[in-house]
Write an enzyme that holds these catalytic residues in place. Structure first.
Site, PDB file in Angstrom:
ATOM      1  N   LYS A  69      70.037  17.818  28.191  1.00  0.00           N
ATOM      2  CA  LYS A  69      70.237  19.216  28.535  1.00  0.00           C
ATOM      3  C   LYS A  69      70.711  20.064  27.360  1.00  0.00           C
ATOM      4  O   LYS A  69      70.729  21.295  27.458  1.00  0.00           O
ATOM      5  CB  LYS A  69      71.224  19.326  29.700  1.00  0.00           C
ATOM      6  CG  LYS A  69      70.706  18.740  31.009  1.00  0.00           C
ATOM      7  CD  LYS A  69      69.473  19.489  31.509  1.00  0.00           C
ATOM      8  CE  LYS A  69      69.078  19.021  32.899  1.00  0.00           C
ATOM      9  NZ  LYS A  69      67.922  19.771  33.421  1.00  0.00           N
ATOM     10  N   ASP A  70      71.083  19.429  26.262  1.00  0.00           N
ATOM     11  CA  ASP A  70      71.415  20.206  25.059  1.00  0.00           C
ATOM     12  C   ASP A  70      70.214  21.030  24.616  1.00  0.00           C
ATOM     13  O   ASP A  70      70.345  22.161  24.139  1.00  0.00           O
ATOM     14  CB  ASP A  70      71.840  19.277  23.914  1.00  0.00           C
ATOM     15  CG  ASP A  70      73.198  18.640  24.141  1.00  0.00           C
ATOM     16  OD1 ASP A  70      73.732  18.759  25.255  1.00  0.00           O
ATOM     17  OD2 ASP A  70      73.712  18.008  23.203  1.00  0.00           O
TER      18      ASP A  70
END
Length: 484
Positions: free
Chosen positions: A55-56
């Protein structure tokens, strides 16, 4: 298939900020859990992103897009509804850029992830996970309310934000294609918001001329793969549907047309694969990684030596040490334990060690109990109770919380229904959720945990209710087993 992946000299790379370190994660080949699989299976280790998850990438793209559109500026506040990882990525990058972060998480999120969010300075709001869409306590409802109330707030909205699949179309897909030298034949990823599998899958299909097959991994009861929407235990994957939800809206980040097939994976299979990965491959991964890799192994078993399967592992198991790698948590829900404890288990005592009731076990099996929506009227519930001489009648999954993704209409509820208005929803007259004990739980631990409980104890195997027994009978059976 043995493919020639280009190896470059490892050098220490210098970045001006953490957002520049997002992406370029490695592929690692599976060697031991693949058993007799002929195909090559690679795992893309997304926990090596700076804030620890896939999700970065999404957080970076959403923040960049918001800044470019003028939706987020100096002194701004980032608001998001998340199971944890997107919030962690947003909080980390937002901190580096001088923004404050407010996140809303479901009570199903591990305490490890909530601690991580707070470590990055995020303001965390925990809300019940089992609320229908539109309910004021629903995850998205709470986040949108906060975004309206907080000056300078911007709602990230990963489920419908086009930057979500774009992040993977522009980074994850090209990386996998380059890392395998174009040899990838199958790509596997879990379906949560849908951004990872959609964006990565779109790129790989396009660049390969449609040759790459895209497989979605989904919890067994998730609606994406055709399940009924009941809650499950693995975080950050699947699509839950509350029985009171009138219109089930899927994320715009999910593009179903990209998916060639969906593999439905049970919680038990996910966790068994997860434990093997740690012990046999040295890969400590999160629960949704277990779901995705279980699907990848299933797909790979029918492939040949020329096939190359790549599966995305979204995050590390370090965010789930209190759950999927903790025997206390595993045992009470009837999942396989990490270590042998040398004493009888609840399942062995009650004849349900493998999730199936043995003859003469003396439990009242709940598997065939009628499921009623929480909107069922009191008058209808009275009729249902009257038509069944033995309890339990079960009220279907009012809560997404662990175990009893269902609540029992017990004797106290029946008494309340006698004088309740006919038109009342029966959900307003429920007993508290019953106690439970897992089939794999050592009996000593179960008795200690349930010492103050009175009433029925449900027996649970891999998260599913398989039997029930009165608390006094439960303790008596355990004492007899201990004495023998």
């Amino acid at each position: 298939m043995s493919i020639d992946i280009e190896h470059t000299e490892r050098t220490a790379t210098v970045f001006d900020s953490i957002d520049q370190a997002v992406g370029r994660t490695p592929l690692v080949r599976l060697n031991r859990v693949t058993d007799d699989i002929a195909a090559t299976v690679y795992v893309k280790l997304e926990y090596l992103n700076p804030a620890g998850s896939v999700k970065d990438r999404v957080a970076l793209f959403m923040l960049d897009a918001a800044e470019a559109a003028g939706e987020l500026g100096p002194g701004g506040v980032v608001v998001e509804a998340t199971s944890g990882n997107t919030g962690i990525g947003l909080a980390a990058i937002a901190a580096a850029r001088g923004y404050r972060t407010v996140v809303v998480v479901p009570d199903k999120s591990s305490r490890d992830k909530i601690a991580l969010l707070r470590a990055y300075g995020a303001e965390v709001h925990v809300t019940p996970g089992g609320r229908p869409v539109g309910h004021p306590e629903h995850l998205r409802s709470v986040a949108l309310r906060l975004a309206q109330e907080i000056p300078g707030a911007w709602f990230a909205g990963q489920y419908d934000n086009p930057a979500n699949p774009a992040a993977h179309r522009e980074t994850s897909g090209p990386e996998i294609w380059a890392q395998t030298g174009g040899a990838v034949t199958h790509y596997v990823a879990g379906i949560g918001t849908g951004g990872t599998v959609s964006g990565t899958g779109e790129f790989l299909k396009q660049v390969s001329g449609g040759r790459v097959q895209v497989v979605g991994a989904d919890p067994e009861t998730s609606v994406y793969g055709g399940g009924d929407g009941r809650a499950w235990y693995v975080e950050s994957v699947g699509h839950y549907r509350h029985p009171d939800t009138e219109f089930d809206e899927w994320p715009q980040s999910y593009h179903p047309e990209v998916i060639d097939r969906i593999e439905r994976i049970s919680d038990g299979e996910s966790l068994r694969v997860l434990h093997r990965l740690a012990r046999e491959e040295g890969l400590l991964l999160g629960g949704s990684s277990g779901t995705a890799i279980a699907a990848a192994l299933r797909v790979s078993r029918v492939l040949g030596p020329e096939d190359v399967v790549v599966v995305t592992a979204p995050d590390s198991g370090r965010g789930y040490l209190s759950k999927y790698f903790d025997d206390g948590w595993l045992g009470q829900y009837g999942f396989p334990l990490l270590a042998a404890h040398g004493e009888p288990t609840v399942g062995a005592v009650f004849g349900v060690a493998d999730g199936a009731r043995s003859a003469g076990a003396g439990t009242s099996v709940l598997a065939e109990a009628r499921l009623l929506p929480s909107t069922t009227t009191v008058s209808s519930a009275r009729g249902e109770l009257a038509s069944r001489r033995s309890l339990p009648v079960v009220l279907a999954r009012r809560s997404a919380g662990p175990v009893v993704v269902a609540e029992v209409l017990g004797t106290a509820t029946q008494a309340r229904l006698v004088g309740a208005p006919d038109a009342d929803p029966v959900g307003a007259h429920l007993d508290p959720p019953p106690a439970f004990a897992g089939t794999t739980e050592p009996v000593g631990a179960a008795v200690t945990r349930l010492a103050e409980h009175h009433g029925e104890v449900l027996i649970v195997h891999e998260g599913q209710v398989v039997g029930g027994v009165d608390a006094a009978a439960f303790v008596a059976a355990v004492v007899r087993a201990d004495a023998s």
